[in-house]
Structure formats: C-alpha cells, structure tokens
Design a protein around this motif. Structure first.
Motif, PDB file in Angstrom:
ATOM      1  N   GLY A   1      51.253  25.974 -51.859  1.00 51.91           N
ATOM      2  CA  GLY A   1      50.816  25.713 -50.355  1.00 51.91           C
ATOM      3  C   GLY A   1      51.168  27.023 -49.436  1.00 51.91           C
ATOM      4  O   GLY A   1      51.380  28.152 -50.066  1.00 51.91           O
TER       5      GLY A   1
ATOM      6  N   VAL B   1      60.218  21.341 -48.202  1.00 54.00           N
ATOM      7  CA  VAL B   1      58.883  20.979 -48.576  1.00 54.00           C
ATOM      8  C   VAL B   1      58.040  20.050 -47.741  1.00 54.00           C
ATOM      9  O   VAL B   1      58.649  18.604 -47.760  1.00 54.00           O
TER      10      VAL B   1
ATOM     11  N   GLU C   1      54.785  17.457 -46.922  1.00 55.69           N
ATOM     12  CA  GLU C   1      53.565  17.197 -47.907  1.00 55.69           C
ATOM     13  C   GLU C   1      52.879  16.254 -47.106  1.00 55.69           C
ATOM     14  O   GLU C   1      53.584  15.343 -46.573  1.00 55.69           O
TER      15      GLU C   1
ATOM     16  N   THR D   1      50.504  21.225 -48.476  1.00 55.20           N
ATOM     17  CA  THR D   1      51.835  21.344 -48.618  1.00 55.20           C
ATOM     18  C   THR D   1      52.309  22.565 -47.845  1.00 55.20           C
ATOM     19  O   THR D   1      51.602  23.818 -48.103  1.00 55.20           O
TER      20      THR D   1
END
Length: 97
Positions: free
Chosen positions: A26, A52, A54, A59
């Motif tokens: 990502g 992270v 998502e 991402t």
C-alpha cells in the motif's frame, strides 16, 4: 484517525495497482524529518511499528510520528497547475470537519 476522501482512495488504489504491489502492499506515509514534512511512498508491506488503515481495496501504512500528526486530518487529492501549465493531481492534507 486519518480520514481519506473517496478521491484520495481512488488515487491510492490506482497507484498501488499500477505499481503491481503484492497483496497487502500500500501507500506509506512517514514523517522522517519534522522540518521536511511528510513523505509518501509505495511499500510492499508495513513496518512493524506502522499503523495500518485498510478498507475498500486500499491499504495505507502510517509511520508512528505520521500517525500522530495525521490523527485529526483528512487526506484528499486536489488539482494543481504546474508553472508549465500542465494539470496534475497532488495529495493534500487538511483538517477534519
């Protein structure tokens, strides 16, 4: 937590798809030097300390300092005209409403 506009989400999906990143790859946002601002790059995976984000096929990895700085911000994409008169899109960060 950083909010991401639909326009920015589409740009991130396009960038990561064009780069042919592996599953789980990502956009990474880092604040390596507070005086230099934020650095955006494509990454195959998150660093161990990254936050992270998502959702909906995208991402985003936030380096710890960047996560703190961006906690109450929104990531967007805005048109920009270069000195040569060319139109391009650039990521922009603003306050959340």
């Amino acid at each position: 937590m950083l909010a991401i506009t639909d326009t920015a989400a589409e740009a991130i999906k396009s960038l990561t798809s064009d780069a042919e990143l592996p599953d789980g790859g990502g956009l990474r946002i880092a604040a390596t030097d507070a005086e230099e601002g934020l650095e955006l790059s494509l990454a195959a995976q998150a660093d161990q300390a990254d936050t992270v984000l998502e959702g909906e096929g995208l991402t985003v990895f936030l380096e710890p300092t960047a996560a703190e700085v961006l906690d109450d911000k929104v990531l967007d994409v805005q048109p920009f005209t270069t000195p040569e008169g060319e139109e391009e899109l650039r990521f922009a960060i603003g306050p959340q409403a």
